[in-house]
Structure formats: structure tokens, C-alpha cells
Enzyme design. Structure first.
Site, mmCIF file in Angstrom:
data_model
loop_
_atom_site.group_PDB
_atom_site.id
_atom_site.type_symbol
_atom_site.label_atom_id
_atom_site.label_comp_id
_atom_site.label_asym_id
_atom_site.label_seq_id
_atom_site.Cartn_x
_atom_site.Cartn_y
_atom_site.Cartn_z
ATOM 1 N N ASP A 29 0.863 -1.176 0.000
ATOM 2 C CA ASP A 29 0.000 0.000 0.000
ATOM 3 C C ASP A 29 0.903 1.230 0.000
ATOM 4 O O ASP A 29 1.946 1.238 0.653
ATOM 5 C CB ASP A 29 -0.879 -0.047 1.254
ATOM 6 C CG ASP A 29 -1.860 1.101 1.338
ATOM 7 O OD1 ASP A 29 -1.862 1.945 0.430
ATOM 8 O OD2 ASP A 29 -2.620 1.150 2.311
ATOM 9 N N SER A 30 0.511 2.255 -0.707
ATOM 10 C CA SER A 30 1.368 3.434 -0.880
ATOM 11 C C SER A 30 1.533 4.282 0.372
ATOM 12 O O SER A 30 2.433 5.107 0.461
ATOM 13 C CB SER A 30 0.788 4.322 -1.975
ATOM 14 O OG SER A 30 -0.446 4.868 -1.538
ATOM 15 N N GLY A 31 0.649 4.109 1.339
ATOM 16 C CA GLY A 31 0.627 4.992 2.498
ATOM 17 C C GLY A 31 -0.535 5.960 2.443
ATOM 18 O O GLY A 31 -0.776 6.718 3.381
ATOM 19 N N GLY A 32 -1.282 5.936 1.340
ATOM 20 C CA GLY A 32 -2.417 6.845 1.181
ATOM 21 C C GLY A 32 -3.473 6.667 2.257
ATOM 22 O O GLY A 32 -4.037 7.653 2.751
ATOM 23 N N PHE A 33 -3.746 5.417 2.645
ATOM 24 C CA PHE A 33 -4.771 5.194 3.662
ATOM 25 C C PHE A 33 -4.322 5.719 5.017
ATOM 26 O O PHE A 33 -5.121 6.254 5.779
ATOM 27 C CB PHE A 33 -5.133 3.709 3.777
ATOM 28 C CG PHE A 33 -6.233 3.456 4.767
ATOM 29 C CD1 PHE A 33 -7.554 3.738 4.435
ATOM 30 C CD2 PHE A 33 -5.963 2.983 6.036
ATOM 31 C CE1 PHE A 33 -8.584 3.537 5.356
ATOM 32 C CE2 PHE A 33 -6.977 2.771 6.959
ATOM 33 C CZ PHE A 33 -8.294 3.054 6.609
ATOM 34 N N ASP A 78 -2.637 8.034 -3.190
ATOM 35 C CA ASP A 78 -3.939 8.613 -3.507
ATOM 36 C C ASP A 78 -4.455 9.434 -2.331
ATOM 37 O O ASP A 78 -3.922 9.366 -1.222
ATOM 38 C CB ASP A 78 -4.949 7.519 -3.877
ATOM 39 C CG ASP A 78 -5.205 6.557 -2.720
ATOM 40 O OD1 ASP A 78 -4.269 6.269 -1.948
ATOM 41 O OD2 ASP A 78 -6.345 6.074 -2.572
ATOM 42 N N GLN A 108 -10.985 6.761 -7.101
ATOM 43 C CA GLN A 108 -11.561 7.496 -5.987
ATOM 44 C C GLN A 108 -12.846 8.182 -6.478
ATOM 45 O O GLN A 108 -13.427 7.746 -7.448
ATOM 46 C CB GLN A 108 -10.542 8.484 -5.405
ATOM 47 C CG GLN A 108 -9.418 7.820 -4.610
ATOM 48 C CD GLN A 108 -9.884 7.157 -3.325
ATOM 49 O OE1 GLN A 108 -11.013 7.337 -2.878
ATOM 50 N NE2 GLN A 108 -9.002 6.381 -2.715
ATOM 51 N N GLY A 121 -11.470 4.003 -1.392
ATOM 52 C CA GLY A 121 -12.510 4.817 -0.787
ATOM 53 C C GLY A 121 -13.753 4.066 -0.368
ATOM 54 O O GLY A 121 -14.796 4.679 -0.135
ATOM 55 N N ASP A 151 -7.987 -7.460 0.589
ATOM 56 C CA ASP A 151 -7.161 -7.612 1.791
ATOM 57 C C ASP A 151 -7.881 -7.002 2.972
ATOM 58 O O ASP A 151 -8.783 -6.170 2.792
ATOM 59 C CB ASP A 151 -5.821 -6.887 1.614
ATOM 60 C CG ASP A 151 -5.987 -5.375 1.760
ATOM 61 O OD1 ASP A 151 -5.779 -4.858 2.882
ATOM 62 O OD2 ASP A 151 -6.379 -4.707 0.782
ATOM 63 N N CYS A 162 -13.709 -27.779 9.965
ATOM 64 C CA CYS A 162 -12.450 -27.153 9.538
ATOM 65 C C CYS A 162 -11.307 -28.157 9.609
ATOM 66 O O CYS A 162 -11.196 -28.928 10.563
ATOM 67 C CB CYS A 162 -12.143 -25.947 10.423
ATOM 68 S SG CYS A 162 -10.601 -25.101 9.988
ATOM 69 N N CYS A 186 -8.008 -27.226 9.504
ATOM 70 C CA CYS A 186 -6.742 -26.591 9.903
ATOM 71 C C CYS A 186 -6.155 -27.299 11.123
ATOM 72 O O CYS A 186 -6.860 -27.979 11.873
ATOM 73 C CB CYS A 186 -6.932 -25.103 10.173
ATOM 74 S SG CYS A 186 -7.551 -24.668 11.813
ATOM 75 N N CYS A 218 -7.850 -26.682 14.599
ATOM 76 C CA CYS A 218 -9.087 -27.427 14.854
ATOM 77 C C CYS A 218 -8.821 -28.919 15.037
ATOM 78 O O CYS A 218 -9.572 -29.614 15.726
ATOM 79 C CB CYS A 218 -10.086 -27.191 13.728
ATOM 80 S SG CYS A 218 -10.787 -25.522 13.755
ATOM 81 N N HIS A 247 -6.074 -19.986 12.479
ATOM 82 C CA HIS A 247 -7.402 -20.512 12.129
ATOM 83 C C HIS A 247 -8.195 -19.528 11.270
ATOM 84 O O HIS A 247 -8.781 -19.917 10.253
ATOM 85 C CB HIS A 247 -8.208 -20.845 13.383
ATOM 86 C CG HIS A 247 -9.657 -21.101 13.075
ATOM 87 N ND1 HIS A 247 -10.105 -22.296 12.559
ATOM 88 C CD2 HIS A 247 -10.742 -20.282 13.143
ATOM 89 C CE1 HIS A 247 -11.414 -22.219 12.332
ATOM 90 N NE2 HIS A 247 -11.825 -21.012 12.681
#
Length: 380
Positions: free
Chosen positions: A96-100, A150, A197, A224, A274, A312, A314, A317, A343
Site C-alpha cells: 500500500d502506498s501509504g495513502g490510507f 492517492d 476514488q 474509498g 485484503d 475445519c 486446519c 481445529c 485458524h
């Protein structure tokens, strides 16, 4: 320039909706889509090792430019010959660019046409992040996919603010792409994604999607969303925006992680997503099952010697009971975060794998309805 560093192959299109499967061919291997990317903000997915992530089946994770720029710093990552070697991860990384972070730390930043001035949440030091600088940092990191810087305007913003944010984001995209092209010409092998955006104004979204398509970046993200808006507006905006994007490009919706949001995104042709939600909730005692999420810390689990989810497969579990896991949580043992996080990420990865299988067999809508019926029926 740069498109040779990423290729996207659409394998199958669902006959009853816009869902599709595909393969992202990236520098560190192929990634099957739709795909969920665990978030490793500081170069680690909290409470899990890279071997855990491989064991679950992840081929791509997300890290954050803003946080890695502040700590450990560019010089450390550069000295380690890139983020992959630094964290011992030989598969793909999207950054991520850091925009958030610039958006979420609004009290500590000031945005201008040239870039964003911000105050470090770590030590109060002042920094400047331009679209060129964001690309430069991500090139040092060695990101397989990097995001443009952004400007995300908040939910409820007036149109004037949304227009300003879009104008700045558009300007930043042009500058980011120029810098990325320059880095590719010097040997950088990562790809750049542009970001749509426009807040929740349909015409601004349409304008932004058109600009991103014309920029011809290897992929496009829908930004956004999931910033506090009602779920109905999220779905409405997702559907309308996704329909505007070029079919041949991979599409990424940033910051979604619940089964409901993921299934709706997949139905509308989204390939990547994500979220920190699954691991964050795991550390706080909330685990996911096919019959809905529940809190392990509740008293009813004290004498429950069944697994989190009987269906499950995994290792958590298979090997541990709800009673034991509750005990670990109550005694604040580190092992709890490790097991619960494993999990939850296994759960979401299986959901996405099942989505891919259902799409290939032209039964995605049926799968979605069946899953959500069982999932919502058991929710507490």
C-alpha cells in the site's frame, strides 16, 4: 512501459454473474484469483511466521509503505536487498502506498498538490510523501505490486472536497506512473496499480475509473470503500464502479475481509482483496466458522472440548479444543494469538478457494447463497 512485469490471464467466467477466476503472473510466482491477501503492515502478519502463511496456502501478502518507511527505514530494507529477503518471504508482496494512513491520520497531516506532509505517529517527526517518493520507497522495498499514492476523502464529505481529492489523486497518478516507468527502465520488476476514488458520487467515480483505465497501469484498485459508509451504499458503489473497469485488468478492492463483503465482491468480478480484520479479531478472541463467528472468551466455552469448527481441517481445529483456547486467552498466553490467527486466515483462504472452485463449475451464486444461509443462521 512495465506491463511485461505482470500478466493477468482470465481462466473462467461464471455464466450467471460477473465472477471469474484467473492467474496473476508476478515476479515471485503465480497467484490464483480471486485471492485474499493477509496484511503484514510492518513486514509481518501478526502472530504468524512465513512458514505458517505458506502452510495455509498464501502466495501473496500485503505490507505498508508508510509504516516501513518510518520503521525500520529505507536504508535498512535497502541494506537487506529488499523486503523479501528482510522478512524471509520468497513469494509475492503488494505494498500500500501509504495513502490510507495519510487519510486515517488526518490530525497529523496536511495535503497539498505537491504531496502530503505528515507527522510521524511514532516520534512526532515531520515527513513529506509525494507520489514520486511513494514509488521510490516501494521500488526499494522490491514490491511485486505497488500502489499509487492517492487522496481518499472521508465518508460524508461534501462534493467540493471529493472533487478536490479526485483532482489531486489524478495528478498524483500521472506523476507516480512517470516515476514508475523510469524505475522499470532501470530494471525494477514490480507493477503499479492505479486507484479509483470519487467518494460516493457516481459521476466522480465514473470519471476516476475512466482516468485509471486510460493510464493503462497493469491493474486497478477501487479505493474509498469500507470507510464507515452503510453496507447498502458499499454494495451499490462497488457494483457500479466494478462495471466501469476494463475486463482484462486485475481488479482490487482495498480493505475488505468479511465473508459477506468478499462474496459480493467476487460476484461483481473483483479479483483481489485484503483486510486486517481476520487477524485483529483473532487476537481479541473472535474466531470464524462456517456457522458464523463467535467469541471464544465466553463462559460457555469453558467446558467445551470440541474444536472451533468441526468442519475445519486446519491444524488448530485438529489439535486444540475451545476450552483450551479460551484458557490461553484468559491467561493472556501469546500462543492464543498465534493459533486463533492461523485458524481465521485458514478459514478465509478456504472460503476464497471454494469460490474459485464454484466459479469454475458455474455454481457460484448457488455456493454464495448456501454459504451465507449457514453462516448467518449461526451468527451470534
Amino acid at each position: 512501459m512495465g506491463d511485461q512485469n505482470l500478466s493477468f490471464i482470465i481462466k473462467h467466467k461464471e455464466s450467471s454473474c460477473k465472477a471469474r477466476t484467473g492467474i496473476l503472473r508476478l515476479t515471485h510466482g503465480d497467484v490464483k484469483t480471486p485471492v485474499f491477501m493477509p496484511v503484514g503492515t510492518n513486514g509481518t502478519v501478526k502472530a504468524l511466521t512465513v512458514n505458517d502463511l505458506k502452510e495455509i496456502g498464501f502466495d501473496i501478502i500485503l505490507s505498508n509503505t508508510y509504516h516501513l518507511y518510518l520503521r525500520p527505514g529505507e536504508e535498512v530494507i535497502k541494506g537487506a536487498c529488499g523486503l523479501h529477503r528482510f522478512i524471509n518471504w520468497d513469494r509475492n508482496i503488494l505494498t500500500d502506498s501509504g495513502g490510507f494512513q495519510v487519510y486515517s491520520l488526518s490530525a497529523l497531516r496536511k495535503i497539498k498538490e505537491e504531496g502530503a506532509w505528515f507527522q510521524s505517529h511514532v516520534d512526532g517527526s515531520k515527513h513529506f510523501l509525494s507520489p514520486e517518493k511513494a514509488v521510490e520507497i516501494q521500488t526499494v522495498l522490491g514490491s511485486d505490486i505497488q500502489m499509487q499514492l492517492d487522496y481518499c476523502s472521508p465518508w460524508g464529505a461534501e462534493r467540493k472536497e471529493a472533487e478536490k481529492a479526485l483532482d489531486i489523486t489524478t495528478n498524483w497518478l500521472k506523476r507516480a506512473k512517470n516515476k514508475w516507468d523510469e524505475d522499470v527502465s532501470k530494471g525494477y520488476k514490480g507493477s503499479l496499480f492505479s486507484i479509483v476514488q470519487g467518494n460516493f458520487f457516481p459521476d466522480l467515480r465514473e470519471k476516476s475509473a475512466s482516468i485509471c483505465a486510460e493510464s493503462d497501469t497493469p491493474g486497478i484498485a477501487i479505493g474509498g470503500l469500507s470507510v464507515g459508509e452503510p453496507s447498502e451504499l458499499f454494495y451499490e458503489t462497488l457494483v457500479s464502479t466494478a462495471a466501469l473497469l476494463p475486463e482484462e485488468k486485475p481488479r482490487y478492492v482495498m480493505g475488505i475481509g468479511t465473508p459477506e463483503y468478499i462474496l459480493n465482491a467476487v460476484e461483481n468480478g473483483i479479483d483481489m482483496f485484503d483486510c486486517v480484520l481476520l487477524t485483529r479479531e483473532a487476537r481479541n478472541g473472535r474466531v470464524y466458522t462456517k456457522k458464523g463467528p463467535f467469541s471464544l472468551k465466553r463462559a460457555e466455552n469453558r467446558l467445551d472440548f470440541t474444536p472451533i469448527d468441526k468442519e475445519c481441517s486446519c491444524k488448530v481445529c485438529k489439535e486444540y479444543s475451545r476450552a483450551y483456547l479460551r484458557h490461553l486467552f484468559k491467561t493472556k498466553e501469546i500462543l492464543f494469538s498465534m493459533l486463533a490467527s492461523y485458524h481465521n486466515l485458514y478459514f478465509i483462504n478456504e472460503l476464497v478457494k471454494n469460490c474459485r472452485n464454484a466459479i469454475e463449475e458455474n455454481r457460484f451464486i448457488e455456493y454464495k447463497k448456501s454459504f451465507l444461509s449457514q453462516y448467518k443462521e449461526g451468527e451470534n
